[in-house]
Scaffold this active site. Structure first.
Site, short mmCIF file in Angstrom:
data_model
loop_
_atom_site.label_atom_id
_atom_site.label_comp_id
_atom_site.label_asym_id
_atom_site.label_seq_id
_atom_site.Cartn_x
_atom_site.Cartn_y
_atom_site.Cartn_z
N TYR A 71 67.98 -18.98 -59.61
CA TYR A 71 68.53 -20.10 -60.37
C TYR A 71 69.13 -21.14 -59.43
O TYR A 71 68.96 -22.34 -59.62
CB TYR A 71 69.60 -19.59 -61.35
CG TYR A 71 70.11 -20.67 -62.29
CD1 TYR A 71 69.51 -20.85 -63.53
CD2 TYR A 71 71.17 -21.49 -61.92
CE1 TYR A 71 69.97 -21.85 -64.39
CE2 TYR A 71 71.62 -22.49 -62.77
CZ TYR A 71 71.01 -22.67 -64.01
OH TYR A 71 71.46 -23.65 -64.85
N PHE A 126 55.26 -49.32 -65.20
CA PHE A 126 54.32 -48.45 -65.89
C PHE A 126 54.86 -48.15 -67.29
O PHE A 126 56.01 -48.42 -67.58
CB PHE A 126 54.06 -47.17 -65.09
CG PHE A 126 52.89 -46.42 -65.67
CD1 PHE A 126 51.64 -47.01 -65.71
CD2 PHE A 126 53.04 -45.18 -66.25
CE1 PHE A 126 50.55 -46.37 -66.30
CE2 PHE A 126 51.96 -44.53 -66.84
CZ PHE A 126 50.72 -45.12 -66.87
N ASP A 127 54.01 -47.62 -68.18
CA ASP A 127 54.43 -47.51 -69.59
C ASP A 127 55.71 -46.70 -69.79
O ASP A 127 56.61 -47.12 -70.51
CB ASP A 127 53.28 -47.01 -70.49
CG ASP A 127 52.71 -45.65 -70.14
OD1 ASP A 127 53.15 -45.07 -69.14
OD2 ASP A 127 51.82 -45.17 -70.86
N ASP A 216 58.82 -46.91 -57.20
CA ASP A 216 58.11 -46.00 -58.10
C ASP A 216 56.87 -45.57 -57.32
O ASP A 216 55.94 -46.34 -57.12
CB ASP A 216 57.76 -46.75 -59.41
CG ASP A 216 57.06 -45.85 -60.41
OD1 ASP A 216 56.74 -44.70 -60.08
OD2 ASP A 216 56.81 -46.31 -61.55
N ALA A 218 54.44 -42.90 -57.24
CA ALA A 218 53.44 -41.88 -57.61
C ALA A 218 52.24 -41.82 -56.66
O ALA A 218 51.76 -40.75 -56.32
CB ALA A 218 52.97 -42.13 -59.04
N LYS A 259 50.65 -36.80 -59.04
CA LYS A 259 49.60 -37.63 -58.43
C LYS A 259 49.49 -37.25 -56.95
O LYS A 259 48.80 -36.32 -56.62
CB LYS A 259 49.93 -39.12 -58.60
CG LYS A 259 49.67 -39.65 -60.00
CD LYS A 259 50.82 -39.43 -60.92
CE LYS A 259 50.68 -40.14 -62.24
NZ LYS A 259 51.77 -39.78 -63.16
N HIS A 449 50.31 -45.69 -78.11
CA HIS A 449 48.95 -45.31 -77.70
C HIS A 449 48.75 -43.81 -77.60
O HIS A 449 47.63 -43.33 -77.67
CB HIS A 449 48.59 -46.01 -76.37
CG HIS A 449 49.61 -45.79 -75.28
ND1 HIS A 449 50.84 -46.38 -75.30
CD2 HIS A 449 49.57 -45.04 -74.16
CE1 HIS A 449 51.52 -46.02 -74.23
NE2 HIS A 449 50.77 -45.19 -73.52
C1 LIG Z 1 53.38 -45.56 -61.58
C2 LIG Z 1 53.84 -44.42 -62.44
N1 LIG Z 1 55.14 -44.22 -62.63
C3 LIG Z 1 55.60 -43.21 -63.38
C4 LIG Z 1 54.74 -42.35 -64.02
C5 LIG Z 1 55.31 -41.24 -64.88
O1 LIG Z 1 55.16 -40.01 -64.26
P1 LIG Z 1 54.96 -38.64 -65.09
O2 LIG Z 1 53.67 -38.74 -65.80
O3 LIG Z 1 54.98 -37.58 -64.04
O4 LIG Z 1 56.11 -38.51 -66.01
C6 LIG Z 1 53.38 -42.52 -63.87
C7 LIG Z 1 52.44 -41.62 -64.57
O5 LIG Z 1 51.30 -41.89 -64.80
C8 LIG Z 1 52.91 -43.59 -63.05
O6 LIG Z 1 51.61 -43.81 -62.86
#
Ligand SMILES: Cc1ncc(COP(=O)(O)O)c(C=O)c1O
Length: 459
Positions: A71, A126-127, A216, A218, A259, A449
């Site tokens: 843990y 990103f979304d 950000d 990824a 990713k 979506h």
């Molecule tokens: C640029 C970017 N930021 C954040 C995220 C969110 O990450 P997660 O899907 O691991 O929650 C993504 C996911 O596709 C992304 O492409």
């Protein structure tokens, strides 16, 4: 040699269940024309996302056995943080179960209980990033350069932040801006890279106004490889050195490890600021778990640690970028309106150009994604008005671009799969004028979506 081979052999395979066009017509109808509602076994080639869909290496699979599930204070946490710091030397590394959990925690810190009136600029949010900020009442502003919105225009760094607009925004609204973010590569803007000069320039503006810069991150390794290929002065620099320089300009990062660490799950938030880190860990304990596991198993953390070493391998990155270019070039040769140049993780189709008979509010990207599924069993994602059209005040407006994203899972598909994808477009092209627009039959209040139900419009 001109031919770049996949720098791996395949040891385990997953069979694909074959289906016919007629079966797929029924399956997509049963899924209410939402590709997220399909069962993955009804998909032949799954390009919905490159997130969590990588094939892991023998090194990663064997590292899973070393996972220590204590843990608190697990050695797996220390392996993981050492691997992160080897590339991104931040003071605090806080594991989370995936990227959006890191975003959520960061949002709670910058909103500080009252997000209304605050603004966070980004090249393109990103979304989930946008949704987290908006949910807290913060305005998410996209400041990508104008070239980044022209799908046909060749530019080496279409993910760049528009530094003039950023400076103007900060000059006018500095008091309302708690942080600046930049996304590498710029996923919602076509997987396009951000140059080192642009990251440096963004940092200089942040410093002038005393604002933290968060990356950000990824697809950080793909971004670094593009810098090596395209930015003057970096051809002889290793990707690892480029990564370290990119992050030296940042005050923190959010990471979706699904990713660029080849992991099926994981993420983290890294910060230099002690006060923000303390707040983040407190929130982490409430929502994710104790700070040495943060919603992950020890084996996930071992897997990320190995993946971080593998992802900066330049043979891999050369294969990765070239395999995306291969499909992009094949589609371009057919006259399919692809985003140029090819991005790092995906091929993006300009649906507005490919289906000019469908208006933005009839979701041309979603129409194309459905048609591709019916044609060849290929599952893709719409990044356009269906994803971004609904505004926080409930109104609907067209997104800046109507894209369909073919996101390539890492180390999963072969060149024959790539040729099949190109052939599907060739077939589809002949009947494209018959593809109908869509309407929404039901939608949730946010992030529609993922779960909305749609219907084809009669032609
Ligand atoms: C640029 C970017 N930021 C954040 C995220 C969110 O990450 P997660 O899907 O691991 O929650 C993504 C996911 O596709 C992304 O492409």
């Amino acid at each position: 040699m001109k031919t770049i081979i996949e720098p791996f052999r395949i040891k385990t395979v997953e069979p694909i269940r074959m289906t016919t066009i007629e079966e797929r017509r029924q399956l997509i109808k049963q899924a209410d024309y939402n590709l997220f509602s399909l069962k993955s076994e009804d998909v032949l080639i799954d390009l919905l996302t490159d997130s969590g869909t990588s094939a892991m290496s023998t090194g990663q699979w064997s590292a899973l056995m070393k996972g220590d599930e204590s843990y608190a204070g697990s050695p797996s946490y220390y392996h993981f943080t050492a691997a992160v710091r080897d590339l991104m030397p931040f003071k605090h590394v806080i594991p989370t179960h995936q990227g959006r959990a890191a975003e959520h925690i960061l949002t709670s810190i910058v909103a500080d209980g009252h997000g209304q009136g605050k603004i966070v600029p980004n090249n393109t949010h990103f979304d989930t990033t946008r949704a987290n900020f908006e949910d807290a009442g913060i305005e998410a502003q996209d400041l990508v350069i104008a070239e980044g919105l022209d799908t046909a225009l060749e530019h080496p760094f279409k993910g760049n932040m528009d530094l003039d607009r950023l400076e103007k925004l900060l000059a006018e609204q500095a008091d309302n801006i708690p942080m600046v973010e930049t996304t590498i590569t710029n996923n919602a803007g076509g997987g396009q890279p951000v140059s080192m000069a642009n990251i440096r320039g963004t940092k200089a503006i942040c410093d002038k106004y005393g604002k933290p810069l968060i990356i950000d991150s990824a697809r950080f390794a793909e971004n670094a490889y593009f810098i090596k290929l395209r930015e003057e002065g970096y051809a002889d620099t290793t990707v690892k050195e480029i990564v370290r320089e990119m992050f030296s300009y940042a005050d923190g990062m959010t990471m979706s490890a699904k990713k660029d660490t080849f992991s099926n799950m994981g993420g983290w938030l890294a910060l230099n600021d002690d006060e923000w880190a303390e707040k983040a860990r407190t929130r982490l304990i409430m929502t994710e778990g104790f700070p040495t596991y943060g919603g992950l198993t020890g084996r996930d953390m071992e897997c990320m640690a190995v993946g971080l070493k593998e992802i900066v391998n330049e043979d891999y990155l050369q294969y990765r970028i070239r395999s995306i270019q291969y499909i992009n070039n094949g589609l371009d040769a057919l006259g399919v309106p692809v985003m140029k140049p090819a991005g790092g993780h995906a091929i993006f189709i300009d649906a507005k150009k490919m289906l000019p008979h469908i208006q933005p509010l009839q979701y041309p990207g979603q129409s194309l994604a459905i048609a591709l599924y019916v044609q060849g069993g290929i599952r893709t994602a719409e990044i356009g008005t269906f994803m971004f059209g609904r505004q926080p005040d409930g109104s609907e407006k067209p997104a800046p671009m109507e894209l369909v994203r073919l996101a390539m899972p890492r180390r999963v598909y072969t060149q024959a799969h790539a040729d099949y994808i190109i052939e599907c477009f060739e077939e589809l092209r002949n009947n494209i004028a018959e593809v109908p627009g869509m309407e929404i039959a039901w939608e949730p209040s946010s992030l529609r979506h993922f779960t909305a139900k749609l219907k084809p419009l009669s032609m």
